[in-house]
Design an enzyme around this catalytic site. Structure first.
Site, PDB file in Angstrom:
ATOM      1  N   TYR A 166     -27.581 -10.715   1.988  1.00  0.00           N
ATOM      2  CA  TYR A 166     -26.806 -10.707   3.227  1.00  0.00           C
ATOM      3  C   TYR A 166     -26.707  -9.279   3.775  1.00  0.00           C
ATOM      4  CZ  TYR A 166     -22.843 -11.031   6.409  1.00  0.00           C
ATOM      5  OH  TYR A 166     -22.048 -10.955   7.517  1.00  0.00           O
ATOM      6  N   HIS A 198     -25.017 -11.950  10.433  1.00  0.00           N
ATOM      7  CA  HIS A 198     -24.319 -12.458  11.606  1.00  0.00           C
ATOM      8  C   HIS A 198     -24.552 -11.539  12.785  1.00  0.00           C
ATOM      9  CE1 HIS A 198     -21.995 -14.450   8.375  1.00  0.00           C
ATOM     10  NE2 HIS A 198     -21.945 -15.451   9.266  1.00  0.00           N
TER      11      HIS A 198
END
Lengths: 165, 839
Positions: A75, A114
């Site tokens: 991530y 994101h």
């Protein structure tokens, strides 16, 4: 065209220079990161890097390993570059580094991150590296508008990593 | 050494003691000594007792050492061993004069003892007893004519006495005995040493012949070339000189003196021709900086513009951080400054619009070029003290790349120049915390913190780089970190904390003592290694070491403190004179007291912590070698209690007068001391020297007035001194009219604030009734064009009540300054310091 290729190098984040990362993130991202974020960054080794442009810190990347639903993913928490230094290859250098780690590790299913839905510059950038929008999180951000975020992901299972590097 | 009066068994033991001493096996040495002494027949054996003492000294047992050595000597006053040992003991305590006496006694009983003669010669050169040194060296040579050291040592002794001919004779005689031996580096050094003596003696022709005839034996080619080039030039053989310097340039194109010498060797050409020569050199090494920088210095007008234009673009693109400092020397030429400023402004506009240095350029630049241009612009405006514009550009640079550390440093410097140290500290600390591993940033920040009076904060910062388990201040002192000491002294002086000023200044002084001590080891070493040119250089450096600016700074604070202590003797031990305490309001006093208590408490706490740590660390630390006992610490609180502050000041003043006569400050301080001591001739001398070094030194006005007054009221009327005073004063004040002299001075220097102020003080001194009027003219002085430094100076001296100002007067002057320097904290109306410290 610039005179010669600029020198872009990656460097370690240490307790001595971590303030430069803080300053950078403050300027680049609308989100403020807490102390824990900066504490953890010191322990992740290659997963967090500063980018130097002609010896000046202008960008950085910070990742962590994310385990959920039986999947092991990389991530990207932050990846950013100062405004005046965009489109000079700094982001590519940082992302290449992340993809190289993932490849060398060999155990990651995907890389994901994101992006605020309004951030076209970022979407364009990740698109070039085969990241796909796979989801939209409503009200992902608490203090900024728009509050929604796309989830961008690049799957590593079909061996596409090699092509992109 | 031999103990003649011992039987074989004891004699063997005695030899073992000597061996153990040489091999530093002190414990076993002690054992052997005890064995001899345990024999009742020899328990008072002098030489054994002496050696036992010497061994104990090496184990740090000073008192026992002295007891044993002295007892040994009493038991055998005719033993050279006992005397030698006593000498060695004294030497280890740096009592050189006494040690020399002991060696001399030892030599009475064994006049040709080589070891003692050698030890004696070392002390003689260390204490600069040059005549004695020459004699001892001569004796050593006579005793060992077959050894190189004997010859060389004697030559050095002659050289240091300026007996060049004799020194050269000795070296040449020695050299004849060496013929046929292969040339090694040491022999090569000897030849160059010989040449250096010839140069010093002014025998250039001979020196040149000498080095040419031994060219093959001289292995230090760089030194050979440098000497040859210099000698050719001195002899007017310019072509040869040029040739040599060109060769040197090829060896190292970055050495600026080679280039200058090369250009100079072409005779007295104008700048135009010199520039061509310089550019010729540059073409041979296009990447070299030195010839290019020299060309920038020589060129003017459009040539300069073209050269500097290309240079700036290259360096800004590369991002050379010290670019501004490299070019600063050119700014004395106003035209060059303007040219550079114009070019940089052009780059700035063009880069903003086109990302190119000029709209016509082909290449697009990196963002860093733009960044460096903005920083350079800020530095240019700061150079002109245009704070507003400087801040504008530096803020733009910081917005552009907030992660780049250099602009933070520049911003800090801008605030420093504007007189706002608090803000300066803020920005330099930002820079420091962005890279805590950078020692330069750390030192710079600590220095600024000290300037701003934040002593604790500075210590805290320094602690990141000092040894753990020891208070940072102690470690910095141990490391002879002099800037920290002088900066501390500066702030203590400002705070009128006299005890601490003296403490710091004496610590600096102590370091200079140590530096001079430290040359001791080089006497035998340099002789052995034959590094004679460097050795002579070292001796001369040590002779003038107190001319260094660190010493000058410490001396300045120390002498001014002693002057203050003389004027306002201490009433108690709290570190403040009467005057200050009385001037304070009750509230201020209380504040000061509680502040002190807090500080003391915090200090103690830190010290305790540190002690705990250092005790742990000490366990594995070795004993200090050679029985060196730590010297007693310097205690400011003791120093400040002095009964004779002016005498104490001489410790600092004497070296200044001897070694820094070129500094106006030296004579300024000297006058103040001598005036108080009533030493008329020295007062005259100080004023004369002050006028000679820099006639515009503001304080001269006051000192001359004080001198004239002194002669008038206290001068002697008869005798030789009166004659001298009359002659000298006749030269200084031909009309014997101090008012007239002040008027002339005013017409020459009166437009300068500091000079104007000192002239007013002089008049007030001369005519006390006019004080109010003098004060008023200071307040009316048009400040525009004055520097921040001179405004601060006047405010400082107004405060010291020379013109009896009221608080309102001071406020008036301060607010005029404030209008001119709005950022300077010294002139801020309220007291914002305390608040801003908290930020």
């Amino acid at each position: 065209m610039p005179v010669a290729a600029p020198r872009i190098e990656l460097g370690e984040i240490t307790p001595h220079n971590i303030k430069q990362l803080k300053v950078l993130n403050q300027v680049v991202f609308p989100v403020t990161y807490n102390d824990k974020f900066y504490k953890d960054v010191l322990d992740v080794g290659e997963l967090a890097k500063l980018a130097f442009f002609n010896d000046i810190v202008v960008g950085a990347v910070c990742c962590r390993t994310d385990l959920q639903e039986g999947q092991r993913k990389l991530y990207i928490m932050t990846l950013g570059c100062l405004g005046p230094y965009r489109r000079c290859g700094v982001g590519k250098k940082l992302l290449d580094h992340v993809m190289k780690i993932a490849k060398e590790d060999g155990q990651y299913d995907a890389i994901f991150l994101h992006v605020q839905i309004s951030n076209d510059e970022a979407l364009q950038f990740y698109n070039k590296f085969d990241f796909k929008i796979i989801d939209t999180k409503q009200d992902y951000y608490k203090r900024i508008e728009p509050a929604d975020a796309y989830v961008l992901e690049k799957s590593l299972k079909c061996g596409k990593v090699e092509d992109s590097i | 050494m031999m103990a003649k009066d011992l039987p074989p068994r004891e004699n063997t033991l005695f030899k073992r003691i000597l061996k153990c001493y040489e091999n530093k096996q002190y414990k076993s040495g002690l054992k052997h000594a005890r064995q001899i002494l345990s024999n009742s027949k020899y328990q008072e054996h002098g030489e054994t007792l002496a050696m036992m003492g010497l061994t104990l000294n090496c184990l740090g047992r000073k008192e026992e050492a002295y007891d044993n050595v002295k007892r040994g000597l009493r038991n055998n006053l005719r033993s050279h061993v006992c005397w030698h040992v006593f000498g060695l003991l004294q030497r280890s305590d740096k009592k050189y004069e006494e040690a020399i006496k002991c060696y001399r006694n030892a030599l009475k009983w064994d006049k040709d003892n080589l070891q003692i003669l050698r030890d004696l010669s070392l002390l003689q050169i260390q204490t600069r007893d040059l005549d004695g040194y020459k004699m001892t060296r001569h004796q050593l040579l006579m005793l060992r004519a077959n050894q190189r050291a004997g010859w060389v040592g004697y030559a050095i002794a002659l050289h240091t006495l300026g007996e060049y001919e004799n020194a050269l004779n000795v070296l040449q005689t020695f050299r004849k005995t060496q013929e046929g031996k292969p040339a090694d580096y040491e022999f090569s050094e000897l030849l160059l040493y010989e040449a250096s003596i010839m140069v010093e003696a002014g025998k250039f022709k001979e020196a040149l012949t000498h080095i040419y005839s031994h060219r093959d034996s001289i292995l230090d080619i760089q030194s050979w070339l440098e000497m040859a080039g210099e000698l050719h030039a001195r002899l007017g053989e310019h072509e040869d000189s040029a040739e040599v310097f060109e060769e040197l340039y090829q060896r190292n194109p970055e050495n600026a003196t080679y280039i200058e010498s090369y250009v100079r060797a072409h005779g007295h050409y104008n700048d135009e021709d010199s520039l061509q020569l310089c550019q010729k050199l540059h073409k041979q090494h296009p990447r070299a900086e030195a010839p290019f920088n020299y060309a920038l210095k020589l060129s003017t007008g459009s040539t300069f513009r073209t050269l500097v234009d290309g240079y700036l673009q290259r360096q800004l693109r590369k991002g050379v951080p010290p670019l501004f400092n490299i070019l600063k020397h050119l700014f004395q030429d106003k035209n060059k400054f303007e040219t550079i400023k114009e070019l940089i402004h052009g780059y700035y506009t063009s880069l903003e619009e086109h990302k190119k240095f000029t709209p016509e350029s082909e290449d697009e630049e990196f963002p860093t070029s733009y960044l460096h241009v903005m920083i350079f612009l800020a530095q240019l405006y700061d150079y002109e003290r245009d704070t507003t514009k400087a801040l504008y550009y530096i803020d733009r640079a910081m917005q552009h790349t907030p992660t780049y550390i250099d602009p933070y440093m520049v911003k800090s410097k801008i605030y420093k120049h504007a007189g706002d140290m608090t803000e300066a500290v803020h920005w330099v600390d930002e820079a420091r915390t962005m890279d805590l591993a950078d020692r330069y940033l750390n030192c710079k920040a600590a220095k600024y913190m000290l300037r701003a009076g934040m002593i604790d904060k500075a210590e805290e910062a320094c602690a990141l780089f000092t040894r753990e388990g020891q208070p940072a201040v102690d470690n910095l002192n141990e490391m002879q970190c002099m800037w920290f000491l002088t900066e501390s002294a500066r702030i203590y002086f400002k705070n009128q904390d006299w005890a601490n000023v003296l403490q710091k200044c004496h610590e600096v002084e102590k370091h200079f003592v140590d530096i001079v001590e430290d040359q001791f080891d080089f006497h035998p070493y340099s002789m052995r290694k034959m590094t004679l040119r460097a050795y002579i250089g070292l001796l001369r450096l040590e002779d003038s070491i107190r001319g260094h600016q660190f010493f000058n700074k410490a001396a300045d604070y120390a002498i001014r403190t002693y002057l203050h202590l003389y004027d306002k003797p201490m009433s108690d031990s709290n570190g403040l004179g009467n005057g200050e305490i009385d001037d304070m309001t009750e509230k201020e006093k209380k504040k000061l007291e509680s502040k002190k208590k807090r500080a003391a408490k915090k200090k103690q706490q830190q010290k305790n912590e540190a002690n705990v740590n250092s005790n742990a660390a000490n366990k594995d630390k070795k004993q200090p070698p050679d029985g060196e006992v730590a010297p007693p610490p310097i205690v400011g609180n003791e120093l400040v209690k002095t009964e004779a502050p002016l005498d104490d000041a001489m410790k600092f003043l004497d070296p200044l007068r001897a070694l820094s006569p070129q500094c106006p400050n030296t004579h300024k301080l000297a006058f103040q001391v001598f005036h108080r001591q009533g030493k008329l001739l020295l007062m005259i001398q100080s004023v004369k020297r002050a006028l000679k070094t820099n006639a515009r030194t503001p304080e001269i006005a006051l000192h001359m007035t004080q001198l004239a007054q002194y002669v008038k009221t206290k001068g002697t009327s008869s005798g030789i001194i009166a004659e001298i005073v009359k002659t000298e004063m006749g030269e200084l004040l031909p009309q014997n009219d101090i008012r007239e002299w002040l008027n002339v001075r005013e017409s020459l220097t009166g437009t300068n604030l500091k000079n104007f102020f000192m002239l007013r003080c002089a008049h007030a001194h001369l005519t006390p009734e006019s004080t109010a009027q003098q004060l008023q003219s200071v307040l009316d002085f048009p400040l525009k064009g004055s520097t921040l430094e001179s405004c601060e100076y006047v405010l400082d001296h107004l405060n010291s009540e020379m013109l009896n100002p009221t608080p309102e007067d001071i406020a008036t002057f301060s607010s005029s300054c404030h209008a001119l320097f709005p950022l300077a904290t010294a002139f801020r109306p309220s007291k914002p310091e305390e608040e801003s410290v908290q930020r």
